[in-house]
Design a protein around this motif. Structure first.
Motif, PDB file in Angstrom:
ATOM      1  N   PRO A   1      -3.724  -0.949  -6.541  1.00  0.00           N
ATOM      2  CA  PRO A   1      -3.421  -1.024  -5.155  1.00  0.00           C
ATOM      3  C   PRO A   1      -4.929  -1.993  -5.225  1.00  0.00           C
ATOM      4  O   PRO A   1      -5.147  -2.669  -4.122  1.00  0.00           O
TER       5      PRO A   1
ATOM      6  N   PHE B   1      -8.708   4.022  -2.807  1.00  0.00           N
ATOM      7  CA  PHE B   1      -7.503   4.142  -4.210  1.00  0.00           C
ATOM      8  C   PHE B   1      -7.408   3.842  -5.283  1.00  0.00           C
ATOM      9  O   PHE B   1      -7.510   4.659  -6.235  1.00  0.00           O
TER      10      PHE B   1
ATOM     11  N   ALA C   1      -9.654   6.696  10.406  1.00  0.00           N
ATOM     12  CA  ALA C   1      -9.196   4.563   9.607  1.00  0.00           C
ATOM     13  C   ALA C   1      -8.321   4.743  11.257  1.00  0.00           C
ATOM     14  O   ALA C   1      -8.389   3.229  11.680  1.00  0.00           O
TER      15      ALA C   1
ATOM     16  N   LEU D   1      -8.704  -0.159   2.909  1.00  0.00           N
ATOM     17  CA  LEU D   1      -8.495   1.704   1.826  1.00  0.00           C
ATOM     18  C   LEU D   1      -7.474   1.120   0.495  1.00  0.00           C
ATOM     19  O   LEU D   1      -7.546   2.251  -0.698  1.00  0.00           O
ATOM     20  N   SER D   2      -7.588  -0.169   0.126  1.00  0.00           N
ATOM     21  CA  SER D   2      -7.246  -0.282  -1.439  1.00  0.00           C
ATOM     22  C   SER D   2      -8.844   0.653  -2.534  1.00  0.00           C
ATOM     23  O   SER D   2      -8.435   0.209  -3.367  1.00  0.00           O
TER      24      SER D   2
ATOM     25  N   GLY E   1      -8.778  11.031   6.603  1.00  0.00           N
ATOM     26  CA  GLY E   1      -8.074   9.905   6.397  1.00  0.00           C
ATOM     27  C   GLY E   1      -7.692   9.076   8.187  1.00  0.00           C
ATOM     28  O   GLY E   1      -7.940   8.083   7.925  1.00  0.00           O
TER      29      GLY E   1
ATOM     30  N   GLY F   1       0.513  -1.492   0.513  1.00  0.00           N
ATOM     31  CA  GLY F   1       0.284   0.026  -0.128  1.00  0.00           C
ATOM     32  C   GLY F   1       0.823   1.209   0.095  1.00  0.00           C
ATOM     33  O   GLY F   1       0.648   1.827  -0.742  1.00  0.00           O
TER      34      GLY F   1
ATOM     35  N   THR G   1      -6.739  10.976   1.346  1.00  0.00           N
ATOM     36  CA  THR G   1      -7.842  10.016   2.443  1.00  0.00           C
ATOM     37  C   THR G   1      -7.550   8.736   2.536  1.00  0.00           C
ATOM     38  O   THR G   1      -7.122   8.538   3.327  1.00  0.00           O
ATOM     39  N   CYS G   2      -6.875   7.683   1.232  1.00  0.00           N
ATOM     40  CA  CYS G   2      -5.856   6.616   1.735  1.00  0.00           C
ATOM     41  C   CYS G   2      -4.536   7.084   1.986  1.00  0.00           C
ATOM     42  O   CYS G   2      -4.505   6.094   2.918  1.00  0.00           O
TER      43      CYS G   2
END
Length: 576
Positions: free
Chosen positions: A287, A202, A182, A198-199, A178, A132, A227-228
């Motif tokens: 991602p 993305f 998170a 989160l992927s 994020g 990631g 945000t990711c």
């Protein structure tokens, strides 16, 4: 001839190395200096010429730049030798900087009687989780090849330079939204589900970039990607810190930054050979790969499982990570003790009352803040534009690739040194060298902007930024991420990391967004001079306020931050 005479006087007066002379003679050869003059210099005795230091120094930009670069190389030679000594456990004098505690551990080895588990599964898990951050690197570097495409006349998206600065800086605003959600969600439902989720946004952000027809589409895409990025910053280092043994925790946490640099290099390598659409496709597939690896390879954090009452699953996870022959009883007892003393809290007022958490937050925020103020993301975002100049020897695209390769090499070197040399040593050397490099670059740009002919020194930006990015990658790049996973207690970890990441993202946004404004008003000389000044202040911050965490358990780190140290821990630290 006067230029060479002045150079000889300066070398003699300040006892400078003759590399200064060699550098300057090469410059004069390129400027068609006659062979007779060079022969004269070879046999000229310096003590036969009388000239005051003021005249010797003068205002000759070539002379001054030659001296600056020579001193820079001397400094870097000392730096490399010092790091090698530390890596070989020669215990040089600078190792004393590794801890503010006189009784702290100075050996790079863990105690001989301490049991060690198998490492392979821990490495595989950490590398899978940090795919990631590889994707994060592509987000950061995308601006470098994409901006010339977007600003070109045949771009389907009409954009100005100011709008481009918003495209670059909005990922920092997105990170604000994020980070806290998170971190808090990871405390509620676990690290693994949050990392896997989160992927999805993305991938959506890259789809928006691919289909974008207006600059506002890019704004939205970069906000989502930010945000990711914030979510990854708040969860992945925390997760790796919880699944790894303390003997390799620093190395595994360093893989966060290693993969970021690999993602940056990935974009620098493919950027010159693909168009806008294919650049988005080749970045957007990452991602998806990350999502698959998290589902297949990454287990839930044993810390979260134990705290959630799933003690059998926590034990099974530790056995899987450490090996069947490793006795996990000691780690489970330490988890139980720590979680009994510190129940997870989501209340800000409780966090503010915790001296340990406040000191950890201040330390991490300071490191992330000075990381941003060093201008690193400005260099990554605008690499090609920084290297653009008249009569360039090396093209900006090639220069960017060189920078990317150096960043990967030295970030990986840091992952091997961080558990040997210690965090403070690498941070101190890294930030001080960065200050010298940025100062040299600022002086070069300042002379260029004031009408001085610096065409003979076109390699100064590449050399200065090459050394800058290398030393950044060796210390100030990966180590703040390592310490995010080490300094915070489970009691406030999710909330505290989220808040710190929000504040750090605000600082990052201000730095990246103000870069274009600074260029418009003060040019590059003063802009990079400010970055150099921030590196000097950052070095002082590390020296006085950042603790050493090398080979300390998470519990020992918490006790040190809280000002509490047990006698047996002190004896153990001095004995090792």
């Amino acid at each position: 001839m006067l230029e060479l005479t002045n150079l000889l006087l300066l070398v003699d007066y300040h006892n400078l190395p003759y590399s200064v002379l060699n550098t300057y003679i090469n410059v004069l050869v390129r400027k068609s200096t006659s062979r007779r003059e060079l022969d004269f210099v070879t046999f000229h005795r310096m003590d036969s010429v009388k000239m005051t230091p003021k005249v010797a120094l003068g205002h000759n930009v070539y002379l001054t730049l030659a001296v600056c670069m020579s001193l820079l190389f001397q400094f870097l030679g000392w730096f490399v030798e010092s790091v090698i000594l530390v890596a070989q456990n020669k215990n040089p004098l600078m190792l004393a900087l590794a801890s503010s505690d006189k009784n702290a551990t100075t050996s790079s080895d863990t105690p001989a009687n301490e049991p060690q588990g198998k490492k392979f599964r821990q490495y595989v898990t950490a590398l899978s989780a940090t795919v990631g951050t590889f994707a994060v690197g592509t987000v950061l570097a995308w601006m470098s090849p994409a901006m010339p495409m977007l600003l070109s006349t045949n771009s389907k998206i009409k954009m100005t330079a100011d709008q481009g600065s918003w495209v670059g800086s909005l990922i920092a605003i997105g990170a604000i939204f994020g980070s806290i959600p998170a971190g808090r969600t990871a405390d509620l439902i676990g690290r693994r589900p949050v990392i896997a989720f989160l992927s999805i946004p993305f991938t959506i952000s890259w789809a928006l970039i691919y289909f974008a027809t207006d600059v506002w589409h890019l704004y939205v895409a970069r906000l989502i990607a930010g945000t990711c990025l914030g979510g990854i910053t708040a969860t992945v280092p925390m997760y790796i810190g919880e699944i790894s043994e303390k003997s390799i925790r620093g190395e595994l946490c360093s893989y966060v930054q290693v993969n970021v640099t690999l993602g940056i290099l990935y974009v620098y390598l493919i950027g010159p050979f693909v168009n806008y659409a294919w650049l988005a496709i080749t970045c957007g597939v990452l991602p998806v790969i990350w999502f698959i690896l998290v589902l297949l390879v990454v287990p839930e954090s044993p810390t979260y499982l134990w705290r959630s009452g799933k003690k059998k699953e926590a034990e099974d996870t530790l056995v899987m990570l450490r090996g069947k022959d490793y006795d996990v009883t000691g780690e489970l007892q330490a988890l139980q003790k720590e979680l009994e003393e510190k129940k997870p809290s989501s209340k800000l007022k409780d966090l503010v009352k915790s001296r340990t958490t406040l000191r950890a937050a201040f330390t991490v925020l300071g490191l992330l803040g000075f990381l941003s103020c060093s201008g690193i993301n400005v260099v990554i975002f605008y690499a090609e534009s920084i290297f653009k100049c008249d009569n360039c020897i090396i093209s900006p695209k090639v220069s960017s690739i060189v920078i990317g390769i150096l960043q990967v090499i030295f970030t990986f070197a840091s992952s091997q040194l961080v558990d040997r040399a210690g965090r403070r040593v690498l941070l101190l050397i890294s930030d001080s060298v960065m200050a010298v490099c940025l100062g040299s670059l600022a002086f070069y740009f300042w002379q260029q902007e004031h009408g001085v002919d610096v065409s003979a020194f076109n390699l100064v930006p590449l050399i200065s930024l090459g050394v800058y990015i290398s030393t950044f990658a060796l210390g100030f790049g990966p180590i703040p991420g390592v310490m995010i996973g080490e300094l915070f207690s489970p009691e406030f970890k999710g909330l505290a990391i989220g808040i710190v990441c929000v504040l750090a993202s605000l600082i990052e946004f201000c730095v990246v967004k103000s870069y274009q404004t600074l260029l418009n008003n003060y040019d590059r000389g003063i802009t990079f001079g400010l970055f150099a000044g921030c590196c000097v202040v950052g070095t002082l911050f590390v020296f006085f306020l950042v603790p050493e965490t090398k080979h300390k358990s998470l519990q020992e780190i918490q006790e040190e931050l809280g000002g509490r140290k047990k006698t047996d821990q002190i004896q153990s630290g001095s004995g090792s």
